[in-house]
Design an enzyme around this catalytic site. Sequence first.
Site, mmCIF file in Angstrom:
data_model
loop_
_atom_site.group_PDB
_atom_site.id
_atom_site.type_symbol
_atom_site.label_atom_id
_atom_site.label_comp_id
_atom_site.label_asym_id
_atom_site.label_seq_id
_atom_site.Cartn_x
_atom_site.Cartn_y
_atom_site.Cartn_z
ATOM 1 N N TYR A 22 4.512 -65.723 157.737
ATOM 2 C CA TYR A 22 3.589 -66.763 157.292
ATOM 3 C C TYR A 22 3.136 -67.699 158.408
ATOM 4 C CZ TYR A 22 5.264 -65.134 152.786
ATOM 5 O OH TYR A 22 5.579 -64.346 151.709
ATOM 6 N N HIS A 27 -1.861 -71.399 154.388
ATOM 7 C CA HIS A 27 -0.895 -72.045 153.494
ATOM 8 C C HIS A 27 0.142 -72.859 154.263
ATOM 9 C CE1 HIS A 27 -0.518 -72.273 149.271
ATOM 10 N NE2 HIS A 27 0.451 -71.416 149.065
ATOM 11 N N TYR A 69 10.309 -71.625 150.119
ATOM 12 C CA TYR A 69 9.041 -71.007 149.782
ATOM 13 C C TYR A 69 8.243 -71.984 148.933
ATOM 14 C CZ TYR A 69 10.562 -66.744 151.974
ATOM 15 O OH TYR A 69 10.998 -65.841 152.899
ATOM 16 N N ASN A 71 6.470 -72.192 146.194
ATOM 17 C CA ASN A 71 6.532 -72.436 144.756
ATOM 18 C C ASN A 71 7.782 -73.177 144.322
ATOM 19 O OD1 ASN A 71 4.195 -70.964 144.845
ATOM 20 N ND2 ASN A 71 4.922 -69.283 143.571
#
Length: 202
Positions: A22, A27, A69, A71
């Site tokens: 990532y 994001h 992460y 969420n």
Amino acid sequence: MDETAGSRTRLVVGLGNPGARYEGTRHNVGYLVVEELAGRRSARFGRSECNSLLAAAGDDLLLAKPLTYMNRSGYAARCLLERRDLDASSILVVYDDVWLPLGRLRARPRGGPGGHRGMESIVNSLRTPEIGRLRLGVGWEGGPPEGVDLVEYVLEPFAEEDRGAVEALVGRAADACECWLDHGMEETMARYNGLAEPIDRG
């Protein structure tokens, strides 16, 4: 100067996803902002607490990168506030917003998650919408084009031609965080909301 200004400890949380997969994605721009703040204050991320990497920037500022992460960001935020005996007015959450054009900033003292899963997790975990946030535009003027998969889009790296705009965005966002620390949310909103022309993405 409003209620967020003062000498008590504050917590700036940059949202993102951990791991090499990532790095450099849209994001993870929240991570880049807290890293910029750490660099300005000669602080280093290293200590692990509440599933987050922390950098202590003096006696009155903590910078955090949750490792849960996106969420599940709220679990890390709630743990840090409880462990450090801070209330919700002490936190500023910094994160990407696909509904703002690349280069734009939007600070707010409260509100819903606006479809952002990381912010949704934080609002739900802290059980209040009264959470300061700084949204970082990574999208398009006028909203996403028809047919774009937003989940895939935010998990992709920034385009090479956008690198300069991203660097400028991160710098302005760090400036806005400094303003929040020194002068509070109202001044930050006045100075930084809507700052910078959006980038023409074609």
